[in-house]
Design an enzyme around this catalytic site. Structure first.
Site, PDB file in Angstrom:
ATOM      1  N   GLY A 276       0.806  -1.214   0.000  1.00 32.93           N
ATOM      2  CA  GLY A 276       0.000   0.000   0.000  1.00 32.93           C
ATOM      3  C   GLY A 276       0.836   1.259   0.000  1.00 32.93           C
ATOM      4  O   GLY A 276       2.063   1.231   0.165  1.00 32.93           O
ATOM      5  N   ILE A 278       0.932   3.840   2.120  1.00 33.48           N
ATOM      6  CA  ILE A 278       1.578   4.246   3.377  1.00 33.48           C
ATOM      7  C   ILE A 278       2.831   3.410   3.619  1.00 33.48           C
ATOM      8  O   ILE A 278       3.893   3.933   3.973  1.00 33.48           O
ATOM      9  CB  ILE A 278       0.597   4.139   4.560  1.00 33.48           C
ATOM     10  CG1 ILE A 278      -0.546   5.152   4.386  1.00 33.48           C
ATOM     11  CG2 ILE A 278       1.325   4.389   5.881  1.00 33.48           C
ATOM     12  CD1 ILE A 278      -1.610   5.047   5.446  1.00 33.48           C
ATOM     13  N   GLU A 299       7.286 -10.041   2.577  1.00 38.17           N
ATOM     14  CA  GLU A 299       6.556 -10.844   1.595  1.00 38.17           C
ATOM     15  C   GLU A 299       6.413 -10.134   0.253  1.00 38.17           C
ATOM     16  O   GLU A 299       6.144 -10.770  -0.761  1.00 38.17           O
ATOM     17  CB  GLU A 299       5.170 -11.205   2.141  1.00 38.17           C
ATOM     18  CG  GLU A 299       4.339  -9.988   2.516  1.00 38.17           C
ATOM     19  CD  GLU A 299       2.977 -10.353   3.086  1.00 38.17           C
ATOM     20  OE1 GLU A 299       2.602 -11.536   3.010  1.00 38.17           O
ATOM     21  OE2 GLU A 299       2.282  -9.453   3.584  1.00 38.17           O
TER      22      GLU A 299
END
Length: 418
Positions: A276, A278, A299
């Site tokens: 994402g 952020i 990951e």
């Protein structure tokens, strides 16, 4: 002829060349209700030619809702595959994570049955055979860079659940991607045995290697080999704004405080960062921060990881996928191939998200939730407890087992209805 070599040069087990065909020729293998496994993890390393050919076939023959599958993938795939399948009503069950407006709509209206599970646990339980009646799957579709003389598969931009796919599926279709450089040598494939024969995972550093660069495959299972030149359609994330930059600043300040108190070493501990905008911004903050000789055990590797490498702060990174944006991420990676390639290790999902190495390494886990309640509980999957967004993902694997656990988010929503 591809700029990156021919199909013949990539398939070094020459007996398999007799199985080369077009994607359209594979349609005959698929029947309504089949259980399918794909390679891929986030929009990285997923099959493209055969899923797109199947979607074209369904659309051209008005078979919407008549050719439906149960789809099992390590995480999400590109919108041109599973999200398009959702618009054509080609998905009955979906495990364990997805991305796309149409597939989310299908789940939330009850048309698609989704199983939501922590990704590391899903990979393990898939290997145990928990998700189908007989523990088997009908067809696996896997994207690879190359096939060696022993029928070992060199994967592309992710590992996902390929090892489980090759073991559990009755038929295998392989897409050999010659539209990009070969990723042969980047992967560290270790296949765990089932209990009570399971052995320790002797990963003591983020760049430890405990396996081989190839996933072994039974050549007799392979029914088709399809050439692909399609690249991953990875998502681009928004630039850092004042809010994400402030969050990154708070985290940098916290790390400095923990170093002063003796709870963190000068080069921190291996970093895990989720998916994402952020998370991307926080890694961008680390790339500009005062910390050096860092490592990443995560990951997903996103675009700002390249900034991290370029700044000299990051020595090496371990991940399940190289989830760069279609532009500018992958072009930048390919243009600087020699700089990045040797510093990255890609691992199967069952290893990258396994509690054992996460605890041993003392990972610093940083992830973004949907929301918090007033008691500090984090919701990472359902808005209001009922509306599915993507799924739990892998954040819980790291948050439950890391040395430090950080969940970062703006303090308020932009609007009352977002």
């Amino acid at each position: 002829m591809s700029d990156y070599g021919t199909l013949e040069s990539r398939v070094r087990r020459k007996s398999l060349l007799s199985k080369v065909c077009k994607a359209e020729d594979c349609i005959k293998y698929f029947k309504n209700g089949m259980n399918l496994m794909w390679s891929g993890f986030t929009p990285a390393g997923y099959p493209k030619e055969v899923p797109i050919a199947l979607a074209d076939y369904v659309e051209a023959n008005n078979l919407q809702g008549k050719l439906r599958f149960n789809l099992f993938v390590g995480a999400s795939t590109g919108a041109e595959t599973e999200d398009r399948w959702a618009t054509l009503d080609m998905i009955d069950r979906r495990w364990p994570y997805q991305t796309g407006k149409n597939i989310a709509k299908g789940i939330n209206t009850g048309r698609i049955r989704m199983g939501d599970k922590h990704l590391g646990v899903f990979a393990q339980d898939a290997g145990y055979g928990f998700y189908t009646e007989n523990g088997r799957y009908d067809i696996g579709i896997v994207e690879v860079s190359a096939i060696n003389e022993d029928c070992g598969l060199a994967l592309t931009t992710s590992c996902g659940i390929v090892a489980e796919t090759l073991h559990l599926c009755d038929k295998i279709i392989i897409e050999v991607n010659t539209g990009q450089p070969s990723f042969e040598g980047m992967h560290d494939i270790h296949i765990q045995q089932k209990p009570p024969y399971r052995q320790p995972l002797l990963i003591t550093k983020a760049n430890s290697r405990i396996g081989t660069p190839y996933v072994p495959c039974d050549p007799d299972k392979i029914v088709a080999i399809v050439e692909s030149k399609r690249r991953d359609k990875g998502r681009a994330f928004s630039e850092m704004d004042d809010t994400s930059e402030a969050i990154a600043g708070h985290i940098m300040e916290f790390f400095q405080h923990e170093i002063k108190k003796g709870r963190l070493p000068e080069n921190l501990l291996p970093i895990q960062s989720g998916v994402g905008s952020i998370a991307n911004a926080v890694i961008g903050g680390l790339a500009k921060g005062p910390f050096h000789n860092l490592s990443v055990y995560t990951e997903v590797l996103q675009d700002t990881m390249l900034d991290f490498f370029d700044g000299g702060n990051l020595l090496y990174a371990s991940s399940c996928s190289l989830s760069l944006s279609e532009d500018p991420g992958f072009p930048r990676f390919f243009d600087n191939w020699d700089k990045y390639f040797s510093k990255i290790t890609l691992r199967p999902l069952s290893i990258s998200n396994n509690p054992e190495p996460i605890r041993r390494l003392g990972c610093i886990a940083m992830n973004t939730p949907v929301e918090f309640d007033i008691y500090g509980h984090a919701n990472s999957t359902l808005v209001g407890g009922t509306r599915m967004i993507n799924g739990l993902g892998g954040s819980g694997d790291f948050l439950r087992n890391g040395y430090l656990k950080i969940m970062h988010s703006p303090s308020v929503r932009p609007t009352k209805t977002d």
